[in-house]
Design an enzyme around this catalytic site. Sequence first.
Site, mmCIF file in Angstrom:
data_model
loop_
_atom_site.group_PDB
_atom_site.id
_atom_site.type_symbol
_atom_site.label_atom_id
_atom_site.label_comp_id
_atom_site.label_asym_id
_atom_site.label_seq_id
_atom_site.Cartn_x
_atom_site.Cartn_y
_atom_site.Cartn_z
ATOM 1 N N CYS A 88 62.513 10.894 49.614
ATOM 2 C CA CYS A 88 62.049 11.157 50.987
ATOM 3 C C CYS A 88 62.533 10.076 51.958
ATOM 4 C CB CYS A 88 60.536 11.313 51.004
ATOM 5 S SG CYS A 88 59.645 10.065 50.063
ATOM 6 N N SER A 127 50.734 10.960 51.217
ATOM 7 C CA SER A 127 51.121 11.997 50.245
ATOM 8 C C SER A 127 52.419 11.635 49.532
ATOM 9 C CB SER A 127 51.240 13.368 50.918
ATOM 10 O OG SER A 127 52.267 13.347 51.880
ATOM 11 N N GLY A 139 51.302 19.218 41.125
ATOM 12 C CA GLY A 139 51.406 18.069 42.034
ATOM 13 C C GLY A 139 51.638 18.504 43.473
ATOM 14 N N TYR A 140 51.731 17.521 44.359
ATOM 15 C CA TYR A 140 51.924 17.826 45.791
ATOM 16 C C TYR A 140 53.273 18.493 46.054
ATOM 17 C CZ TYR A 140 47.884 15.052 47.343
ATOM 18 O OH TYR A 140 46.624 14.566 47.589
ATOM 19 N N ASN A 171 57.767 14.365 54.581
ATOM 20 C CA ASN A 171 58.200 13.849 53.262
ATOM 21 C C ASN A 171 58.137 14.908 52.172
ATOM 22 O OD1 ASN A 171 55.294 13.405 53.789
ATOM 23 N ND2 ASN A 171 55.228 12.766 51.650
ATOM 24 N N LEU A 226 58.347 16.539 38.620
ATOM 25 C CA LEU A 226 57.606 15.767 37.619
ATOM 26 C C LEU A 226 57.580 14.285 37.977
ATOM 27 C CD1 LEU A 226 59.358 17.535 34.641
ATOM 28 C CD2 LEU A 226 56.976 17.889 35.359
ATOM 29 N N ARG A 261 51.238 21.167 33.118
ATOM 30 C CA ARG A 261 50.579 20.632 31.921
ATOM 31 C C ARG A 261 49.109 20.370 32.198
ATOM 32 N NH1 ARG A 261 54.476 15.900 32.626
ATOM 33 N NH2 ARG A 261 53.906 16.691 34.674
HETATM 34 N N1 LIG Z 1 55.421 12.989 47.317
HETATM 35 C C1 LIG Z 1 56.588 12.897 47.968
HETATM 36 O O1 LIG Z 1 56.626 12.725 49.179
HETATM 37 C C2 LIG Z 1 57.879 13.046 47.207
HETATM 38 C C3 LIG Z 1 59.056 13.197 47.936
HETATM 39 C C4 LIG Z 1 60.270 13.344 47.247
HETATM 40 C C5 LIG Z 1 60.282 13.323 45.864
HETATM 41 N N2 LIG Z 1 59.111 13.136 45.185
HETATM 42 C C6 LIG Z 1 59.184 13.139 43.727
HETATM 43 O O2 LIG Z 1 58.689 14.370 43.240
HETATM 44 C C7 LIG Z 1 58.038 14.184 41.990
HETATM 45 C C8 LIG Z 1 56.617 14.733 42.085
HETATM 46 O O3 LIG Z 1 55.950 14.002 43.116
HETATM 47 P P1 LIG Z 1 54.490 14.394 43.621
HETATM 48 O O4 LIG Z 1 54.297 13.670 44.900
HETATM 49 O O5 LIG Z 1 54.298 15.849 43.572
HETATM 50 O O6 LIG Z 1 53.611 13.701 42.507
HETATM 51 P P2 LIG Z 1 52.162 14.130 41.959
HETATM 52 O O7 LIG Z 1 51.438 14.907 42.988
HETATM 53 O O8 LIG Z 1 51.550 12.879 41.433
HETATM 54 O O9 LIG Z 1 52.543 15.074 40.758
HETATM 55 C C9 LIG Z 1 53.275 14.534 39.667
HETATM 56 C C10 LIG Z 1 52.909 15.231 38.404
HETATM 57 O O10 LIG Z 1 51.567 14.974 38.045
HETATM 58 C C11 LIG Z 1 51.019 16.136 37.457
HETATM 59 N N3 LIG Z 1 49.669 16.283 38.011
HETATM 60 C C12 LIG Z 1 49.293 16.715 39.219
HETATM 61 N N4 LIG Z 1 47.951 16.689 39.361
HETATM 62 C C13 LIG Z 1 47.482 16.191 38.207
HETATM 63 C C14 LIG Z 1 46.207 15.906 37.738
HETATM 64 N N5 LIG Z 1 45.114 16.107 38.496
HETATM 65 N N6 LIG Z 1 46.080 15.385 36.485
HETATM 66 C C15 LIG Z 1 47.164 15.172 35.723
HETATM 67 N N7 LIG Z 1 48.425 15.426 36.130
HETATM 68 C C16 LIG Z 1 48.566 15.917 37.350
HETATM 69 C C17 LIG Z 1 51.882 17.303 37.837
HETATM 70 O O11 LIG Z 1 52.393 17.912 36.674
HETATM 71 P P3 LIG Z 1 51.655 19.130 35.970
HETATM 72 O O12 LIG Z 1 51.388 20.155 37.012
HETATM 73 O O13 LIG Z 1 52.621 19.562 34.916
HETATM 74 O O14 LIG Z 1 50.400 18.555 35.381
HETATM 75 C C18 LIG Z 1 53.039 16.699 38.571
HETATM 76 O O15 LIG Z 1 54.273 16.986 37.972
HETATM 77 C C19 LIG Z 1 58.074 12.669 41.702
HETATM 78 O O16 LIG Z 1 59.133 12.381 40.827
HETATM 79 C C20 LIG Z 1 58.324 12.064 43.067
HETATM 80 O O17 LIG Z 1 59.002 10.847 43.002
HETATM 81 C C21 LIG Z 1 57.913 13.031 45.821
#
Ligand SMILES: NC(=O)c1ccc[n+]([C@@H]2O[C@H](COP(=O)([O-])OP(=O)(O)OC[C@H]3O[C@@H](n4cnc5c(N)ncnc54)[C@H](OP(=O)(O)O)[C@@H]3O)[C@@H](O)[C@H]2O)c1
Length: 347
Positions: free
Chosen positions: A153, A183, A14-15, A314, A79, A38
């Site tokens: 964030c 993002s 993920g990002y 963020n 996650l 995963r």
């Molecule tokens: N984005 C922000 O600004 C931010 C800020 C603070 C906290 N957070 C928190 O941090 C956590 C992760 O956020 P995120 O922004 O990184 O979310 P994300 O990009 O949607 O990633 C979330 C999960 O989706 C999986 N993933 C990524 N690409 C994928 C794909 N193409 N197909 C299937 N699964 C996929 C990843 O796990 P695998 O690699 O295991 O598949 C990842 O753990 C969340 O709980 C969020 O609330 C986010």
Amino acid sequence: MTGPLSVVVAGAGGYVGGELLRLLYQHPLVGKVTAHSRSQLGRAIAEVHPTLLPLTSARFAGGELTELLASHDVIMLALEHGESARLVGPLLEHQPRLLIDLAADFRVADAALYARYYGPHPAPELLPRFRYGLCDVVGSALLGATAIAAPGCFATAAQLALYPLRDLLGDAVPALFAITGSSGAGAKPRDTTHHPARAHNLFAYSPFSHRHEAEIVQSLRQWTGRPAAAARLLSHSGPMVRGIYLTLHAHVETALPPGTVAAAFASAYAERPLLRLLDKPPELTHAIGSSYALAHACQSDDGREIQVTMAIDNLLKGAAGQAVQAMNLALGLPETAGLSAVGAFPC
Ligand SMILES: NC(=O)c1ccc[n+]([C@@H]2O[C@H](COP(=O)([O-])OP(=O)(O)OC[C@H]3O[C@@H](n4cnc5c(N)ncnc54)[C@H](OP(=O)(O)O)[C@@H]3O)[C@@H](O)[C@H]2O)c1
């Protein structure tokens, strides 16, 4: 510390996971990084996170996270919401030196407050295991923590704006007007992050119900000792990809003497290396790509109004950067290790 640290990042596809990898690969005291995914298992990390190409030729790992714990000091969970609550119990049983969760699952210690915003907590018995890692407020008090919930964030920007005001607000309910980049919604495409819907657009969402309000209110109540203390988050989606820009406004009942607000910020953050106080409101792009928070605080001429502006990235100060800062603090490393990079401008 006995040698270079080893860190496993779960949700590394993920990002936020990608930003954790970028920081950890360049961290001077981290010797081994394992990217667990995963969805991306077996793929080259640099295929999914292309800017990491000069840093690693490794591939995403899979398997049981509990097994990886035996060969790593630290585990970071990036996650989707709810996954950490499912995994954390078995992970903590293996007594990792440090677990940092970047999701919302363990940020709100009070299960009733959590339930009001998120629904019933799936693992309330584990809530007391976590410390809340708002690094620029708790600082070295994180030393020795073994499980840390990294703040959200919006919540990071909001709380950094609120903390120095804790003794000045009285009964005021500050308004926290904030705009996030796309993002913030993660890597998986959604209607509200689709480019034609998001570029050149601006819209409010979650009125009176944004989930980050829970952790903001929790902290405000702790800092003020007032169980009814409240703040209102006015959340907006903006056209940029990265960043959170937040403006706090509050009316206070008793006029503040000149310079009170600026002095409160100077005193709260004098020793904080990753928060900079400016003499005018920050610009968002100046915070992008760095783990710094940029802040400006002032009051009206009559002393009855307060305005604070805060700019953060963020994915860094609001997620991966703060998590690495928390790791540094918890393990007694130099607080800014791996975090001193500044962003690129223009961006
Ligand atoms: N984005 C922000 O600004 C931010 C800020 C603070 C906290 N957070 C928190 O941090 C956590 C992760 O956020 P995120 O922004 O990184 O979310 P994300 O990009 O949607 O990633 C979330 C999960 O989706 C999986 N993933 C990524 N690409 C994928 C794909 N193409 N197909 C299937 N699964 C996929 C990843 O796990 P695998 O690699 O295991 O598949 C990842 O753990 C969340 O709980 C969020 O609330 C986010």
